[in-house]
Motif scaffolding. Structure first.
Motif, PDB file in Angstrom:
ATOM      1  N   MET A 210      10.432 -20.149  -5.587  1.00 57.13           N
ATOM      2  CA  MET A 210       9.374 -19.225  -5.990  1.00 57.13           C
ATOM      3  C   MET A 210       8.154 -19.323  -5.081  1.00 57.13           C
ATOM      4  SD  MET A 210      10.426 -17.461  -8.599  1.00 57.13           S
ATOM      5  CE  MET A 210       8.987 -16.887  -9.470  1.00 57.13           C
ATOM      6  N   SER A 211       7.811 -20.546  -4.692  1.00 52.99           N
ATOM      7  CA  SER A 211       6.586 -20.716  -3.906  1.00 52.99           C
ATOM      8  C   SER A 211       6.686 -20.075  -2.532  1.00 52.99           C
ATOM      9  CB  SER A 211       6.258 -22.206  -3.752  1.00 52.99           C
ATOM     10  OG  SER A 211       7.213 -22.862  -2.943  1.00 52.99           O
ATOM     11  N   LYS A 212       7.890 -20.028  -1.963  1.00 54.68           N
ATOM     12  CA  LYS A 212       8.045 -19.406  -0.654  1.00 54.68           C
ATOM     13  C   LYS A 212       7.755 -17.908  -0.692  1.00 54.68           C
ATOM     14  CE  LYS A 212      11.202 -22.644   1.599  1.00 54.68           C
ATOM     15  NZ  LYS A 212      10.241 -22.953   2.662  1.00 54.68           N
ATOM     16  N   ALA A 213       7.813 -17.339  -1.884  1.00 52.99           N
ATOM     17  CA  ALA A 213       7.475 -15.921  -2.031  1.00 52.99           C
ATOM     18  C   ALA A 213       5.974 -15.715  -2.257  1.00 52.99           C
ATOM     19  CB  ALA A 213       8.245 -15.324  -3.208  1.00 52.99           C
ATOM     20  N   GLY A 214       5.222 -16.817  -2.375  1.00 51.62           N
ATOM     21  CA  GLY A 214       3.803 -16.725  -2.721  1.00 51.62           C
ATOM     22  C   GLY A 214       2.989 -15.906  -1.744  1.00 51.62           C
ATOM     23  N   THR A 215       3.113 -16.193  -0.451  1.00 45.87           N
ATOM     24  CA  THR A 215       2.324 -15.486   0.550  1.00 45.87           C
ATOM     25  C   THR A 215       2.661 -13.998   0.583  1.00 45.87           C
ATOM     26  OG1 THR A 215       2.261 -17.483   1.917  1.00 45.87           O
ATOM     27  CG2 THR A 215       1.686 -15.412   2.981  1.00 45.87           C
ATOM     28  N   GLY A 216       3.950 -13.698   0.658  1.00 48.79           N
ATOM     29  CA  GLY A 216       4.373 -12.299   0.758  1.00 48.79           C
ATOM     30  C   GLY A 216       3.991 -11.476  -0.458  1.00 48.79           C
ATOM     31  N   THR A 217       4.244 -12.011  -1.650  1.00 52.35           N
ATOM     32  CA  THR A 217       3.935 -11.247  -2.858  1.00 52.35           C
ATOM     33  C   THR A 217       2.429 -11.095  -3.065  1.00 52.35           C
ATOM     34  OG1 THR A 217       4.126 -13.283  -4.181  1.00 52.35           O
ATOM     35  CG2 THR A 217       6.065 -11.839  -4.067  1.00 52.35           C
ATOM     36  N   ALA A 218       1.657 -12.096  -2.666  1.00 57.71           N
ATOM     37  CA  ALA A 218       0.194 -11.998  -2.797  1.00 57.71           C
ATOM     38  C   ALA A 218      -0.348 -10.882  -1.908  1.00 57.71           C
ATOM     39  CB  ALA A 218      -0.465 -13.327  -2.444  1.00 57.71           C
ATOM     40  N   MET A 219       0.139 -10.808  -0.676  1.00 60.73           N
ATOM     41  CA  MET A 219      -0.313  -9.762   0.225  1.00 60.73           C
ATOM     42  C   MET A 219       0.225  -8.394  -0.190  1.00 60.73           C
ATOM     43  SD  MET A 219      -2.264 -11.532   1.976  1.00 60.73           S
ATOM     44  CE  MET A 219      -2.856 -10.126   2.907  1.00 60.73           C
ATOM     45  N   PHE A 220       1.447  -8.351  -0.712  1.00 64.89           N
ATOM     46  CA  PHE A 220       2.005  -7.100  -1.226  1.00 64.89           C
ATOM     47  C   PHE A 220       1.148  -6.593  -2.385  1.00 64.89           C
ATOM     48  CE2 PHE A 220       4.872  -4.514  -3.786  1.00 64.89           C
ATOM     49  CZ  PHE A 220       5.556  -3.766  -2.838  1.00 64.89           C
ATOM     50  N   SER A 221       0.754  -7.506  -3.279  1.00 68.66           N
ATOM     51  CA  SER A 221      -0.102  -7.156  -4.401  1.00 68.66           C
ATOM     52  C   SER A 221      -1.465  -6.671  -3.931  1.00 68.66           C
ATOM     53  CB  SER A 221      -0.274  -8.377  -5.320  1.00 68.66           C
ATOM     54  OG  SER A 221      -1.120  -8.096  -6.402  1.00 68.66           O
ATOM     55  N   MET A 222      -1.963  -7.269  -2.845  1.00 72.65           N
ATOM     56  CA  MET A 222      -3.236  -6.832  -2.279  1.00 72.65           C
ATOM     57  C   MET A 222      -3.131  -5.400  -1.775  1.00 72.65           C
ATOM     58  SD  MET A 222      -6.302  -8.054  -1.698  1.00 72.65           S
ATOM     59  CE  MET A 222      -6.943  -6.457  -2.169  1.00 72.65           C
ATOM     60  N   GLY A 223      -2.002  -5.056  -1.163  1.00 74.49           N
ATOM     61  CA  GLY A 223      -1.783  -3.688  -0.712  1.00 74.49           C
ATOM     62  C   GLY A 223      -1.728  -2.706  -1.864  1.00 74.49           C
ATOM     63  N   ILE A 224      -1.096  -3.110  -2.959  1.00 76.98           N
ATOM     64  CA  ILE A 224      -1.055  -2.270  -4.161  1.00 76.98           C
ATOM     65  C   ILE A 224      -2.455  -2.023  -4.689  1.00 76.98           C
ATOM     66  CG2 ILE A 224      -0.426  -2.310  -6.609  1.00 76.98           C
ATOM     67  CD1 ILE A 224       2.214  -3.554  -5.823  1.00 76.98           C
ATOM     68  N   PHE A 225      -3.264  -3.083  -4.733  1.00 80.50           N
ATOM     69  CA  PHE A 225      -4.645  -2.937  -5.209  1.00 80.50           C
ATOM     70  C   PHE A 225      -5.419  -1.956  -4.330  1.00 80.50           C
ATOM     71  CE2 PHE A 225      -9.065  -4.271  -4.606  1.00 80.50           C
ATOM     72  CZ  PHE A 225      -9.555  -4.019  -5.877  1.00 80.50           C
ATOM     73  N   MET A 226      -5.236  -2.043  -3.026  1.00 80.84           N
ATOM     74  CA  MET A 226      -5.913  -1.132  -2.109  1.00 80.84           C
ATOM     75  C   MET A 226      -5.521   0.312  -2.398  1.00 80.84           C
ATOM     76  SD  MET A 226      -5.392  -3.370   1.387  1.00 80.84           S
ATOM     77  CE  MET A 226      -5.917  -2.058   2.481  1.00 80.84           C
ATOM     78  N   ALA A 227      -4.250   0.529  -2.666  1.00 80.96           N
ATOM     79  CA  ALA A 227      -3.753   1.889  -2.894  1.00 80.96           C
ATOM     80  C   ALA A 227      -4.277   2.485  -4.200  1.00 80.96           C
ATOM     81  CB  ALA A 227      -2.228   1.887  -2.906  1.00 80.96           C
ATOM     82  N   LEU A 228      -4.594   1.652  -5.170  1.00 79.62           N
ATOM     83  CA  LEU A 228      -5.056   2.131  -6.474  1.00 79.62           C
ATOM     84  C   LEU A 228      -6.537   2.484  -6.485  1.00 79.62           C
ATOM     85  CD1 LEU A 228      -3.161  -0.317  -8.881  1.00 79.62           C
ATOM     86  CD2 LEU A 228      -2.666   2.107  -8.475  1.00 79.62           C
ATOM     87  N   GLN A 229      -7.266   2.122  -5.423  1.00 81.66           N
ATOM     88  CA  GLN A 229      -8.696   2.418  -5.376  1.00 81.66           C
ATOM     89  C   GLN A 229      -8.934   3.883  -5.025  1.00 81.66           C
ATOM     90  OE1 GLN A 229     -10.758  -0.226  -6.412  1.00 81.66           O
ATOM     91  NE2 GLN A 229      -8.656  -0.891  -6.743  1.00 81.66           N
TER      92      GLN A 229
ATOM     93  N   TYR B 233       0.835  -1.214   0.000  1.00 84.71           N
ATOM     94  CA  TYR B 233       0.000   0.000   0.000  1.00 84.71           C
ATOM     95  C   TYR B 233       0.866   1.258   0.000  1.00 84.71           C
ATOM     96  CZ  TYR B 233      -3.642   3.299   1.487  1.00 84.71           C
ATOM     97  OH  TYR B 233      -4.512   4.364   1.565  1.00 84.71           O
ATOM     98  N   GLY B 234       1.873   1.282   0.907  1.00 92.36           N
ATOM     99  CA  GLY B 234       2.721   2.458   1.028  1.00 92.36           C
ATOM    100  C   GLY B 234       3.586   2.708  -0.198  1.00 92.36           C
TER     101      GLY B 234
END
Length: 371
Positions: free
Chosen positions: A257-276, A26-27
């Motif tokens: 790659m899979s170990k980054a799945g949780t972190g990148t998914a939540m990071f992407s969710m924060g980006i989506f929140m910021a774009l609204q 988000y930030g």
């Protein structure tokens, strides 16, 4: 079973890193302006096509399909059947009910963010049992329920296309004509008075079921998360049946790659929140409606299904809590693609993530007193 502060602390410890990743995403857009919208889209695609599918594959491949708790899966199926029956009755008998809102309500009340949020949360609450059950739930959700949702959305789009063509036909000239597209043929014949607005519209063919199915399977073929679930569970059958271990070079390539799945998914969710434009895109009333379906209607239906098949103990508790997990991000992606209440689903994802921790801890504490 008493719930102590130490148990609550474990849940908070498991959930806090997810919120940290979301806040950083988000930030990075809202406060620090590191990424522009085009770069945000690239990050989302990276998550969608690489880290999340490999993350899903890792968990699917780790399941022992010969030890699946089929009573748990049956309870989940019963709960969804209950939701479908209630929504069908509402759409048929209520003046406020509709087919479109039934689809959205089904997504809100049944589809959960089971892997990204569910795995760390249930592991903190119930250990490996919680992880095993939530992974089983996520696999069936990916293979069965999201596939059904995609089919229903495609059916809704085909039906909308028919209505659009009928309106076009009604506004056409009074000469006899045909409107043809890839799904149906509409024939327009002039009336006695020749007025175009009074044309009689005769449908010579209904939407092709095969055409709809072709579109559905094409969408599934382009969704790597579907492949990940199916290939992962197929490998799980093979490895557990013949006791074959995955080659270490392959396992390492997946894990990196899979170990980054949780972190990148939540990071992407924060980006989506910021774009609204608005934090709550659909307004307070629909937000409250979505939260009631997500955190109360879904778990209530799951409780009925679980009790019906005779679940008890920690399995019953896990069944109810996993039904109250935050909204599936995939359900929002589908809603956006098909133009069906995407603002409601986006708010459910965002607000659900914020409200999830105290609500789920509350469920955990209350269910802890049940024997």
């Amino acid at each position: 079973m008493m719930i102590g502060l130490e148990d609550v602390y474990k849940v908070v410890v498991a959930m806090t890193p997810l919120y940290v990743a979301t806040i950083l995403g988000y930030g990075s857009v809202k406060w620090w302006h590191i990424f522009n919208p085009e770069q945000c889209n690239a990050i989302n695609q990276f998550v969608c096509y690489f880290t999340l599918p490999l993350f899903t594959f890792e968990f699917a491949a780790s399941v022992n399909p010969f030890k699946v708790n089929y009573l748990f899966i049956a309870a989940d199926a019963i709960s969804k059947f209950i939701i479908v029956v209630v929504l069908a009755f509402w759409a048929k008998c209520s003046s406020k009910g509709s087919y479109c809102w039934s689809i959205t309500s089904f997504s809100l009340s049944t589809l959960t963010n089971s892997l990204v949020v569910g795995v760390p949360l249930l592991k903190a609450m119930y250990g490996q049992l919680g992880v095993d059950l939530v992974v089983q739930s996520s696999i069936f959700q990916a293979i069965i329920w999201l596939t059904i949702l995609l089919f229903v959305l495609e059916f809704q789009r085909a039906r909308s296309d028919i209505v659009t063509s009928l309106i076009t036909a009604m506004n056409s000239s009074s000469n006899s004509s045909s409107i043809i597209d890839s799904t149906h043929v509409v024939h327009v014949e002039p009336t006695k008075d020749g007025e175009g607005m009074n044309n009689e519209i005769v449908m010579n063919s209904k939407p092709s079921f095969l055409h709809v199915m072709k579109i559905v399977w094409l969408k599934l073929a382009l969704n790597p998360n579907s492949y990940a679930s199916i290939i992962g569970i197929a490998w799980a059958f093979v490895s557990n049946r013949w006791h074959i271990e995955m080659p270490s070079i392959m396992e390492g390539s997946i894990l990196i790659m899979s170990k980054a799945g949780t972190g990148t998914a939540m990071f992407s969710m924060g980006i989506f929140m910021a774009l609204q434009e608005k934090f709550i895109a659909c307004g307070p009333s629909l937000t409250a409606f979505g939260m009631v379906l997500k955190f109360f209607a879904g778990p209530a239906a799951m409780a009925i299904g679980a009790i019906t098949v005779g679940l008890h103990g920690d399995v019953l508790r896990v069944a109810i809590i996993q039904a109250a997990l935050p909204q599936s991000i995939t359900s929002f992606i589908y809603a956006k693609e098909y133009g069906l209440h995407a603002n409601v689903l986006s708010t459910a994802v965002i607000f659900g993530m914020i409200a999830a921790l105290p609500i789920l801890i509350g469920y955990y504490a209350i269910l802890g007193f049940l024997h």
